[in-house]
Design an enzyme around this catalytic site. Structure first.
Site, short mmCIF file in Angstrom:
data_model
loop_
_atom_site.label_atom_id
_atom_site.label_comp_id
_atom_site.label_asym_id
_atom_site.label_seq_id
_atom_site.Cartn_x
_atom_site.Cartn_y
_atom_site.Cartn_z
N ASP A 10 0.87 -1.17 0.00
CA ASP A 10 0.00 0.00 0.00
C ASP A 10 0.91 1.23 0.00
OD1 ASP A 10 0.90 0.26 2.61
OD2 ASP A 10 -1.08 0.21 3.54
N HIS A 11 0.32 2.41 0.20
CA HIS A 11 1.12 3.64 0.21
C HIS A 11 2.15 3.62 1.34
CE1 HIS A 11 -2.42 4.02 2.69
NE2 HIS A 11 -1.78 4.94 3.42
N CYS A 67 3.30 -3.09 4.00
CA CYS A 67 2.41 -1.98 4.37
C CYS A 67 3.13 -1.19 5.46
CB CYS A 67 1.02 -2.47 4.79
SG CYS A 67 0.95 -3.50 6.25
N GLY A 68 2.44 -0.30 6.14
CA GLY A 68 3.12 0.55 7.11
C GLY A 68 3.78 -0.26 8.22
N THR A 69 2.99 -1.12 8.84
CA THR A 69 3.52 -1.95 9.93
C THR A 69 3.78 -3.39 9.52
OG1 THR A 69 1.26 -2.56 10.53
CG2 THR A 69 2.21 -0.63 11.66
N GLY A 70 3.16 -3.82 8.45
CA GLY A 70 3.18 -5.23 8.05
C GLY A 70 2.02 -6.02 8.66
N ILE A 71 1.32 -5.41 9.59
CA ILE A 71 0.27 -6.15 10.30
C ILE A 71 -0.95 -6.38 9.41
CG2 ILE A 71 -1.33 -6.07 12.26
CD1 ILE A 71 0.83 -4.42 13.77
N MET A 73 -1.28 -6.37 6.16
CA MET A 73 -0.99 -7.30 5.05
C MET A 73 -0.91 -8.74 5.54
SD MET A 73 -0.85 -5.86 2.09
CE MET A 73 -0.28 -4.47 1.07
N HIS A 100 11.47 -22.93 9.90
CA HIS A 100 10.42 -23.58 10.69
C HIS A 100 9.04 -23.49 10.05
CE1 HIS A 100 12.64 -23.63 14.85
NE2 HIS A 100 13.37 -24.13 13.87
N ARG A 134 9.69 -32.32 12.16
CA ARG A 134 8.60 -31.94 13.06
C ARG A 134 7.88 -30.69 12.58
NH1 ARG A 134 13.22 -29.82 15.25
NH2 ARG A 134 13.11 -27.87 16.44
N HIS A 135 8.60 -29.86 11.84
CA HIS A 135 7.97 -28.63 11.32
C HIS A 135 7.00 -28.96 10.18
CE1 HIS A 135 10.63 -26.51 13.92
NE2 HIS A 135 11.69 -27.09 13.35
C1 RB5 Z 1 -1.96 2.74 6.35
O1 RB5 Z 1 -1.97 3.99 6.94
C2 RB5 Z 1 -1.58 1.68 7.38
O2 RB5 Z 1 -2.67 1.46 8.22
C3 RB5 Z 1 -1.18 0.40 6.69
O3 RB5 Z 1 -0.07 0.65 5.87
C4 RB5 Z 1 -0.76 -0.76 7.57
O4 RB5 Z 1 0.19 -0.37 8.49
C5 RB5 Z 1 -1.86 -1.54 8.17
O5 RB5 Z 1 -1.67 -2.51 8.88
#
Ligand code: RB5
Length: 152
Positions: A10-11, A67-71, A73, A100, A134-135
């Site tokens: 994303d951006h 993405c910003g945090t990777g969370i 995505m 693993h 095991r993995h």
């Molecule tokens: C976008 O502002 C941000 O929320 C996105 O890049 C990402 O971090 C979401 O998890």
């Protein structure tokens, strides 16, 4: 297979995606970019889906999402059967994601990582080997859960 890799962001991941693509290019690895292509604000599920769907359907072997945090995505990608998306943060988690978890997608935080550490992590993920044993048994259990949930 049309390309070994696809990548998308994303951006919030745009700049880091560019750095990773450049790095992969230097290694001679083709990486098809599924967007986003500018700084306009977009929704990460739209781009996570593109890569995760291709990996899930076996059209590409591996993917990278940023993405910003990777969370966000990570949450999206792991909805897709057969996808093992790993949000990695350092050299250790990069190596473990392959050894693993046999991660077929890695997820990076564009607002968390420097380009240097991100590229180093990509290199480690690519050069590490899945340990099996095991993995593999644990991955088989995940597959069984998917089969039961999706009746596939
Ligand atoms: C976008 O502002 C941000 O929320 C996105 O890049 C990402 O971090 C979401 O998890």
């Amino acid at each position: 297979m049309s390309a070994m890799f696809t990548i998308a962001s994303d951006h919030g991941g745009l700049d880091l995606k560019a750095a990773v693509k450049e790095f992969l290019g230097k290694l001679g690895i083709e990486c098809r970019d599924l967007g986003t292509f500018n700084n306009d604000s977009v929704d990460y599920p739209d781009f996570g889906e593109k890569v995760a769907r291709e990996v899930s359907e076996g059209r590409v072997e591996k993917g990278i999402l940023v993405c910003g945090t990777g969370i966000g995505m990570s949450i999206v990608a792991n909805k897709f059967p057969g996808v093992r998306a790993a949000l990695i943060n350092d050299e250790f988690t990069a190596r473990m994601s392959k050894e693993h978890n046999d991660a077929n997608i890695i997820v990076l935080g564009g607002r968390v990582l420097t380009p240097e550490i991100a590229c180093r992590m990509v290199e480690i993920w690519l050069s590490s080997e899945f340990e099996g044993g095991r993995h593999q048994k644990r991955l088989d259990k995940i597959r069984e859960i998917e089969k039961e949930l999706f009746k596939s």
